[in-house]
Design a protein around this motif. Sequence first.
Motif, PDB file in Angstrom:
ATOM      1  N   LEU A  85       0.820  -1.229   0.000  1.00  0.00           N
ATOM      2  CA  LEU A  85       0.000   0.000   0.000  1.00  0.00           C
ATOM      3  C   LEU A  85       0.854   1.279   0.000  1.00  0.00           C
ATOM      4  O   LEU A  85       0.328   2.379  -0.111  1.00  0.00           O
ATOM      5  N   ARG A  86       2.150   1.120   0.190  1.00  0.00           N
ATOM      6  CA  ARG A  86       3.067   2.265   0.320  1.00  0.00           C
ATOM      7  C   ARG A  86       2.602   3.217   1.407  1.00  0.00           C
ATOM      8  O   ARG A  86       2.547   4.445   1.241  1.00  0.00           O
ATOM      9  N   HIS A  87       2.231   2.599   2.523  1.00  0.00           N
ATOM     10  CA  HIS A  87       1.761   3.369   3.667  1.00  0.00           C
ATOM     11  C   HIS A  87       2.222   2.592   4.893  1.00  0.00           C
ATOM     12  O   HIS A  87       1.996   1.384   4.964  1.00  0.00           O
ATOM     13  N   HIS A  88       2.852   3.289   5.840  1.00  0.00           N
ATOM     14  CA  HIS A  88       3.587   2.576   6.883  1.00  0.00           C
ATOM     15  C   HIS A  88       3.146   2.976   8.285  1.00  0.00           C
ATOM     16  O   HIS A  88       3.141   4.170   8.604  1.00  0.00           O
ATOM     17  N   PRO A  89       2.820   1.986   9.093  1.00  0.00           N
ATOM     18  CA  PRO A  89       2.373   2.308  10.455  1.00  0.00           C
ATOM     19  C   PRO A  89       3.549   2.522  11.405  1.00  0.00           C
ATOM     20  O   PRO A  89       4.664   2.073  11.137  1.00  0.00           O
ATOM     21  N   ILE A 102      -1.472   4.774  12.975  1.00  0.00           N
ATOM     22  CA  ILE A 102      -1.427   5.105  11.545  1.00  0.00           C
ATOM     23  C   ILE A 102      -1.927   6.527  11.328  1.00  0.00           C
ATOM     24  O   ILE A 102      -2.991   6.903  11.838  1.00  0.00           O
ATOM     25  N   THR A 103      -1.143   7.279  10.579  1.00  0.00           N
ATOM     26  CA  THR A 103      -1.566   8.619  10.159  1.00  0.00           C
ATOM     27  C   THR A 103      -0.921   8.879   8.803  1.00  0.00           C
ATOM     28  O   THR A 103      -0.083   8.094   8.356  1.00  0.00           O
ATOM     29  N   THR A 104      -1.320   9.954   8.138  1.00  0.00           N
ATOM     30  CA  THR A 104      -0.684  10.274   6.856  1.00  0.00           C
ATOM     31  C   THR A 104       0.263  11.450   7.039  1.00  0.00           C
ATOM     32  O   THR A 104      -0.174  12.594   7.223  1.00  0.00           O
ATOM     33  N   HIS A 105       1.554  11.144   7.055  1.00  0.00           N
ATOM     34  CA  HIS A 105       2.577  12.175   7.264  1.00  0.00           C
ATOM     35  C   HIS A 105       2.559  13.200   6.122  1.00  0.00           C
ATOM     36  O   HIS A 105       2.784  14.383   6.355  1.00  0.00           O
ATOM     37  N   ASP A 106       2.291  12.700   4.894  1.00  0.00           N
ATOM     38  CA  ASP A 106       2.367  13.572   3.712  1.00  0.00           C
ATOM     39  C   ASP A 106       1.359  14.728   3.724  1.00  0.00           C
ATOM     40  O   ASP A 106       1.506  15.668   2.952  1.00  0.00           O
ATOM     41  N   VAL A 107       0.309  14.621   4.537  1.00  0.00           N
ATOM     42  CA  VAL A 107      -0.652  15.738   4.613  1.00  0.00           C
ATOM     43  C   VAL A 107      -0.632  16.357   6.023  1.00  0.00           C
ATOM     44  O   VAL A 107      -1.650  16.872   6.495  1.00  0.00           O
TER      45      VAL A 107
END
Length: 135
Positions: A85-89, A102-107
């Motif tokens: 998923l290219r998303h890392h916990p 889990i959060t979205t660092h990019d935003v």
Amino acid sequence: MSKITKGIVLSAEAVSEYLTKLNAVKTPALSPISGSFPQVERWSIQQKNSSTGENSEYLSASYKFKSFKKAWKFLNYVADSAHTLRHHPTIITTYNKVDLEITTHDVGNKLTIKDFELAESVNTAFNKAQEPEKP
Ligand SMILES: C[C@H](O)[C@H](O)[C@H]1CNC2=NC(N)=NC(=O)C2=N1
């Protein structure tokens, strides 16, 4: 002799523009979810307010296992999902217990659809880790 007998020659600029557009279609920009959040079993929504006034949102969940080995089996599945998923916990593991955030660092550490997708696939990893070992 070349097999290409007919074709269109594109400028480097045209190719670059085309690739940028293609990439945007494949990976639409992530944006924080506004309004109500999806519900994912085991996961809860948390908020942190830092002293600098920055508000961050994240999902959290804890998983417990019968053994250390089962916890690591789960972690390997989680790593596979994160990679796909290219998303890392964020992972904290203590013997047979695994705590995940889990959060979205990019935003700017806000919740996006990616966070909920990863949370779902962590639940799938948890179910797979319970399956008995194949001989
Ligand atoms: C370029 C790369 O896909 C991004 O930096 C990804 C990597 N993994 C990530 N993981 C998480 N949790 N949040 C992100 O914003 C993020 N961004």
